[in-house]
Design a protein around this motif. Structure first.
Motif, PDB file in Angstrom:
ATOM      1  N   LEU A  92       0.809  -1.214   0.000  1.00  0.00           N
ATOM      2  CA  LEU A  92       0.000   0.000   0.000  1.00  0.00           C
ATOM      3  C   LEU A  92       0.850   1.275   0.000  1.00  0.00           C
ATOM      4  O   LEU A  92       0.496   2.257  -0.657  1.00  0.00           O
ATOM      5  CB  LEU A  92      -0.920  -0.002   1.220  1.00  0.00           C
ATOM      6  CG  LEU A  92      -1.883   1.164   1.356  1.00  0.00           C
ATOM      7  CD1 LEU A  92      -2.909   1.098   0.235  1.00  0.00           C
ATOM      8  CD2 LEU A  92      -2.555   1.140   2.697  1.00  0.00           C
ATOM      9  N   ILE A  93       1.955   1.253   0.690  1.00  0.00           N
ATOM     10  CA  ILE A  93       2.761   2.467   0.841  1.00  0.00           C
ATOM     11  C   ILE A  93       3.280   3.006  -0.492  1.00  0.00           C
ATOM     12  O   ILE A  93       3.179   4.199  -0.748  1.00  0.00           O
ATOM     13  CB  ILE A  93       3.881   2.237   1.872  1.00  0.00           C
ATOM     14  CG1 ILE A  93       3.247   2.155   3.262  1.00  0.00           C
ATOM     15  CG2 ILE A  93       4.927   3.311   1.828  1.00  0.00           C
ATOM     16  CD1 ILE A  93       4.166   1.728   4.352  1.00  0.00           C
ATOM     17  N   PRO A  94       3.832   2.176  -1.405  1.00  0.00           N
ATOM     18  CA  PRO A  94       4.256   2.743  -2.693  1.00  0.00           C
ATOM     19  C   PRO A  94       3.091   3.286  -3.526  1.00  0.00           C
ATOM     20  O   PRO A  94       3.273   4.200  -4.320  1.00  0.00           O
ATOM     21  CB  PRO A  94       4.928   1.577  -3.410  1.00  0.00           C
ATOM     22  CG  PRO A  94       5.348   0.659  -2.335  1.00  0.00           C
ATOM     23  CD  PRO A  94       4.312   0.812  -1.269  1.00  0.00           C
ATOM     24  N   LEU A  95       1.890   2.743  -3.317  1.00  0.00           N
ATOM     25  CA  LEU A  95       0.736   3.227  -4.067  1.00  0.00           C
ATOM     26  C   LEU A  95       0.250   4.600  -3.597  1.00  0.00           C
ATOM     27  O   LEU A  95      -0.496   5.265  -4.307  1.00  0.00           O
ATOM     28  CB  LEU A  95      -0.405   2.215  -3.963  1.00  0.00           C
ATOM     29  CG  LEU A  95      -0.141   0.847  -4.604  1.00  0.00           C
ATOM     30  CD1 LEU A  95      -1.311  -0.081  -4.357  1.00  0.00           C
ATOM     31  CD2 LEU A  95       0.127   0.992  -6.085  1.00  0.00           C
ATOM     32  N   LEU A  96       0.668   5.006  -2.411  1.00  0.00           N
ATOM     33  CA  LEU A  96       0.255   6.311  -1.901  1.00  0.00           C
ATOM     34  C   LEU A  96       0.970   7.459  -2.585  1.00  0.00           C
ATOM     35  O   LEU A  96       0.552   8.606  -2.476  1.00  0.00           O
ATOM     36  CB  LEU A  96       0.487   6.391  -0.387  1.00  0.00           C
ATOM     37  CG  LEU A  96      -0.366   5.462   0.467  1.00  0.00           C
ATOM     38  CD1 LEU A  96       0.054   5.570   1.921  1.00  0.00           C
ATOM     39  CD2 LEU A  96      -1.830   5.784   0.306  1.00  0.00           C
ATOM     40  N   MET A 139       8.309   6.982   2.449  1.00  0.00           N
ATOM     41  CA  MET A 139       7.804   5.611   2.365  1.00  0.00           C
ATOM     42  C   MET A 139       8.457   4.712   3.396  1.00  0.00           C
ATOM     43  O   MET A 139       7.785   3.925   4.058  1.00  0.00           O
ATOM     44  CB  MET A 139       8.059   5.028   0.977  1.00  0.00           C
ATOM     45  CG  MET A 139       7.105   5.449  -0.075  1.00  0.00           C
ATOM     46  SD  MET A 139       7.387   4.462  -1.522  1.00  0.00           S
ATOM     47  CE  MET A 139       7.552   5.722  -2.726  1.00  0.00           C
ATOM     48  N   VAL A 140       9.762   4.837   3.525  1.00  0.00           N
ATOM     49  CA  VAL A 140      10.479   3.994   4.478  1.00  0.00           C
ATOM     50  C   VAL A 140      10.066   4.334   5.903  1.00  0.00           C
ATOM     51  O   VAL A 140       9.864   3.443   6.728  1.00  0.00           O
ATOM     52  CB  VAL A 140      12.005   4.141   4.270  1.00  0.00           C
ATOM     53  CG1 VAL A 140      12.768   3.393   5.336  1.00  0.00           C
ATOM     54  CG2 VAL A 140      12.400   3.646   2.894  1.00  0.00           C
ATOM     55  N   GLU A 141       9.884   5.622   6.204  1.00  0.00           N
ATOM     56  CA  GLU A 141       9.466   6.019   7.545  1.00  0.00           C
ATOM     57  C   GLU A 141       8.071   5.498   7.865  1.00  0.00           C
ATOM     58  O   GLU A 141       7.820   5.007   8.970  1.00  0.00           O
ATOM     59  CB  GLU A 141       9.510   7.538   7.676  1.00  0.00           C
ATOM     60  CG  GLU A 141      10.913   8.110   7.616  1.00  0.00           C
ATOM     61  CD  GLU A 141      10.914   9.614   7.494  1.00  0.00           C
ATOM     62  OE1 GLU A 141       9.812  10.215   7.449  1.00  0.00           O
ATOM     63  OE2 GLU A 141      12.010  10.191   7.448  1.00  0.00           O
ATOM     64  N   ILE A 187      12.065  -1.248  -1.886  1.00  0.00           N
ATOM     65  CA  ILE A 187      11.670   0.136  -2.149  1.00  0.00           C
ATOM     66  C   ILE A 187      12.897   0.983  -2.464  1.00  0.00           C
ATOM     67  O   ILE A 187      12.912   1.756  -3.426  1.00  0.00           O
ATOM     68  CB  ILE A 187      10.884   0.731  -0.956  1.00  0.00           C
ATOM     69  CG1 ILE A 187       9.512   0.068  -0.860  1.00  0.00           C
ATOM     70  CG2 ILE A 187      10.740   2.229  -1.077  1.00  0.00           C
ATOM     71  CD1 ILE A 187       8.743   0.420   0.394  1.00  0.00           C
ATOM     72  N   LEU A 188      13.933   0.833  -1.657  1.00  0.00           N
ATOM     73  CA  LEU A 188      15.152   1.613  -1.885  1.00  0.00           C
ATOM     74  C   LEU A 188      15.819   1.233  -3.203  1.00  0.00           C
ATOM     75  O   LEU A 188      16.331   2.081  -3.921  1.00  0.00           O
ATOM     76  CB  LEU A 188      16.123   1.424  -0.720  1.00  0.00           C
ATOM     77  CG  LEU A 188      15.670   1.993   0.619  1.00  0.00           C
ATOM     78  CD1 LEU A 188      16.648   1.609   1.708  1.00  0.00           C
ATOM     79  CD2 LEU A 188      15.503   3.491   0.535  1.00  0.00           C
ATOM     80  N   PHE A 189      15.814  -0.057  -3.535  1.00  0.00           N
ATOM     81  CA  PHE A 189      16.409  -0.507  -4.798  1.00  0.00           C
ATOM     82  C   PHE A 189      15.606  -0.001  -5.997  1.00  0.00           C
ATOM     83  O   PHE A 189      16.157   0.399  -7.005  1.00  0.00           O
ATOM     84  CB  PHE A 189      16.496  -2.028  -4.816  1.00  0.00           C
ATOM     85  CG  PHE A 189      17.092  -2.576  -6.071  1.00  0.00           C
ATOM     86  CD1 PHE A 189      18.458  -2.470  -6.307  1.00  0.00           C
ATOM     87  CD2 PHE A 189      16.297  -3.191  -7.023  1.00  0.00           C
ATOM     88  CE1 PHE A 189      19.003  -2.968  -7.462  1.00  0.00           C
ATOM     89  CE2 PHE A 189      16.833  -3.682  -8.188  1.00  0.00           C
ATOM     90  CZ  PHE A 189      18.192  -3.578  -8.403  1.00  0.00           C
ATOM     91  N   HIS A 190      14.275  -0.009  -5.853  1.00  0.00           N
ATOM     92  CA  HIS A 190      13.419   0.446  -6.948  1.00  0.00           C
ATOM     93  C   HIS A 190      13.634   1.924  -7.239  1.00  0.00           C
ATOM     94  O   HIS A 190      13.653   2.341  -8.392  1.00  0.00           O
ATOM     95  CB  HIS A 190      11.960   0.170  -6.620  1.00  0.00           C
ATOM     96  CG  HIS A 190      11.003   0.633  -7.669  1.00  0.00           C
ATOM     97  ND1 HIS A 190      10.894   0.013  -8.889  1.00  0.00           N
ATOM     98  CD2 HIS A 190      10.149   1.683  -7.685  1.00  0.00           C
ATOM     99  CE1 HIS A 190       9.987   0.649  -9.620  1.00  0.00           C
ATOM    100  NE2 HIS A 190       9.523   1.665  -8.909  1.00  0.00           N
TER     101      HIS A 190
END
Length: 115
Positions: free
Chosen positions: A36-40, A47-49, A109-112
């Motif tokens: 859900l977080i990347p979709l926001l 995002m990481v926080e 997420i960080l790699f993306h």
């Protein structure tokens, strides 16, 4: 003199539904928060926080709450030290699984976003 030993009564059955619920919800919440977080559409640092906040709420809110349901499901068959060890192992295992899922998700997420 040669009396046959008394046959113990059969053990009570455990509620599989309650076990699946208590074992499955914390990893599913972690995965749902990860998806859900990347979709926001937040910034990558945010995002990481937010993911870390979601995992901490999962670790300190949901898992201890579900440990009571796990205890209720297991107390039909186990008592005493073995029940305490099972509940402790449940909490520790769920924490390990959720932390591994969240660290892997943060890495993805960080790699993306190549941060």
């Amino acid at each position: 003199m040669n009396e046959e030993p008394e046959v113990p009564p059969p053990l009570q059955r455990l509620s599989r539904r309650l076990l699946w619920i208590t074992l499955g919800i914390p990893p599913l919440v972690t995965l749902f928060a990860t998806l859900l977080i990347p979709l926001l559409g937040l910034r990558p640092q945010t995002m990481v926080e937010v993911l870390i906040l979601a995992v901490l709420l999962n670790l300190f809110g949901l898992i201890p709450g579900l440990s009571f349901h796990f205890h209720d499901a297991m107390k039909r068959r186990y008592r005493g030290r073995s029940l305490g060890f099972l509940v402790f192992s449940y909490i520790l295992g769920q924490i390990i699984v959720c932390v591994v899922l969240s660290v892997g998700s943060c890495g993805l997420i960080l790699f993306h976003y190549k941060i």
